[in-house]
Motif scaffolding. Structure first.
Motif, PDB file in Angstrom:
ATOM      1  N   GLU A  85       0.836  -1.194   0.000  1.00  0.00           N
ATOM      2  CA  GLU A  85       0.000   0.000   0.000  1.00  0.00           C
ATOM      3  C   GLU A  85       0.872   1.246   0.000  1.00  0.00           C
ATOM      4  O   GLU A  85       1.964   1.264   0.571  1.00  0.00           O
ATOM      5  N   SER A  86       0.362   2.290  -0.609  1.00  0.00           N
ATOM      6  CA  SER A  86       1.082   3.555  -0.692  1.00  0.00           C
ATOM      7  C   SER A  86       1.295   4.152   0.693  1.00  0.00           C
ATOM      8  O   SER A  86       0.409   4.129   1.533  1.00  0.00           O
ATOM      9  N   ALA A 144       0.247   9.274   0.571  1.00  0.00           N
ATOM     10  CA  ALA A 144      -1.085   9.387  -0.016  1.00  0.00           C
ATOM     11  C   ALA A 144      -1.879  10.465   0.700  1.00  0.00           C
ATOM     12  O   ALA A 144      -1.594  10.805   1.852  1.00  0.00           O
ATOM     13  N   GLY A 202      -6.008   8.274   1.037  1.00  0.00           N
ATOM     14  CA  GLY A 202      -5.929   6.985   0.348  1.00  0.00           C
ATOM     15  C   GLY A 202      -5.534   7.063  -1.109  1.00  0.00           C
ATOM     16  O   GLY A 202      -5.410   6.039  -1.761  1.00  0.00           O
ATOM     17  N   HIS A 203      -5.326   8.264  -1.637  1.00  0.00           N
ATOM     18  CA  HIS A 203      -4.933   8.431  -3.039  1.00  0.00           C
ATOM     19  C   HIS A 203      -3.432   8.674  -3.121  1.00  0.00           C
ATOM     20  O   HIS A 203      -2.945   9.681  -2.625  1.00  0.00           O
ATOM     21  N   PRO A 204      -2.685   7.773  -3.774  1.00  0.00           N
ATOM     22  CA  PRO A 204      -1.220   7.897  -3.833  1.00  0.00           C
ATOM     23  C   PRO A 204      -0.777   9.148  -4.596  1.00  0.00           C
ATOM     24  O   PRO A 204      -1.263   9.430  -5.685  1.00  0.00           O
ATOM     25  N   ALA A 214       0.811   8.471  -8.139  1.00  0.00           N
ATOM     26  CA  ALA A 214      -0.167   8.242  -9.206  1.00  0.00           C
ATOM     27  C   ALA A 214      -0.809   9.551  -9.661  1.00  0.00           C
ATOM     28  O   ALA A 214      -1.146   9.698 -10.842  1.00  0.00           O
ATOM     29  N   MET A 215      -0.966  10.494  -8.745  1.00  0.00           N
ATOM     30  CA  MET A 215      -1.553  11.787  -9.124  1.00  0.00           C
ATOM     31  C   MET A 215      -0.564  12.638  -9.907  1.00  0.00           C
ATOM     32  O   MET A 215      -0.948  13.369 -10.819  1.00  0.00           O
ATOM     33  N   THR A 274      -1.956   0.914  -4.115  1.00  0.00           N
ATOM     34  CA  THR A 274      -3.390   1.091  -3.952  1.00  0.00           C
ATOM     35  C   THR A 274      -3.739   0.975  -2.474  1.00  0.00           C
ATOM     36  O   THR A 274      -2.922   0.569  -1.663  1.00  0.00           O
ATOM     37  N   SER A 275      -4.948   1.304  -2.153  1.00  0.00           N
ATOM     38  CA  SER A 275      -5.406   1.220  -0.778  1.00  0.00           C
ATOM     39  C   SER A 275      -6.423   0.120  -0.663  1.00  0.00           C
ATOM     40  O   SER A 275      -7.393   0.063  -1.422  1.00  0.00           O
ATOM     41  N   GLY A 300      -9.913   1.546   0.751  1.00  0.00           N
ATOM     42  CA  GLY A 300     -10.765   2.350  -0.110  1.00  0.00           C
ATOM     43  C   GLY A 300     -11.004   3.741   0.404  1.00  0.00           C
ATOM     44  O   GLY A 300     -11.787   4.501  -0.131  1.00  0.00           O
ATOM     45  N   SER A 301     -10.310   4.112   1.469  1.00  0.00           N
ATOM     46  CA  SER A 301     -10.509   5.466   2.026  1.00  0.00           C
ATOM     47  C   SER A 301      -9.466   6.415   1.527  1.00  0.00           C
ATOM     48  O   SER A 301      -8.453   6.073   1.040  1.00  0.00           O
TER      49      SER A 301
END
Length: 171
Positions: free
Chosen positions: A26-27, A30, A33-35, A38-39, A166-167, A170-171
């Motif tokens: 997992e990242s 982040a 929860g959004h790495p 990736a952004m 990824t997470s 999902g949060s």
């Protein structure tokens, strides 16, 4: 007693995947929860494509606007690539499940090569952006686009095949 091939394969253990940290992927960098990596990668990808497009338009029209646009595109692709690379490197070195996979290191090496090409492309244009486009600026932009494809392919493989960065919550 004869041991079947299937029995032998069942007894083989992959020492990498047997590592207890192998599935910890997992990242760590982040936001909600959004790495971050990736952004950030979308910027150098898009800007490298814009640089190639601007070079092609300059070659077609001879309008100096496109040469100047390519200068800015290559510069920002390089700078945003450095930020994306920094976040990706921290992820690679700090997450055991990412570090354990050969595909992560392949992605890392190709991404460093891409950053080198983007930096060379930008540096080449700094001394005179119109004169720099043909032929070397255009060739460097084409090479950048090719390396964006290779880097993205391997990065996508990490995300889609291994769920890297990824997470699970999902949060």
């Amino acid at each position: 007693m004869m041991v079947s091939t299937q029995d032998r394969e069942d007894q083989l253990i992959d020492p990498i995947s047997a590592n207890p940290d192998f599935n910890r992927a997992e990242s760590k960098i982040a936001v909600a929860g959004h790495p971050i990596h990736a952004m950030l990668v979308s910027f150098p990808i898009g800007l490298a494509a814009c640089a190639l497009g601007a070079d092609l338009f300059y070659w077609w029209t001879g309008d100096s606007f496109w040469a100047r646009a390519a200068l800015w595109s290559t510069g920002m692709a390089f700078l945003m690539g450095l930020l994306a690379g920094l976040s990706g490197t921290v992820e690679l070195l700090s997450v055991p499940g990412i570090r354990a996979r050969a595909a992560s290191w392949t992605h890392f090496i190709i991404a460093i090569m891409l950053l080198s090409i983007l930096g060379a492309n930008w540096g080449h244009r700094l001394t005179g952006y119109e004169a720099a486009v043909l032929p070397y600026g255009l060739l460097l932009s084409i090479l950048s686009a090719i390396f964006v494809g290779f880097t993205g392919w391997h990065g996508g493989k990490l995300v889609f095949d291994y769920q890297i960065g990824t997470s699970s919550t999902g949060s």
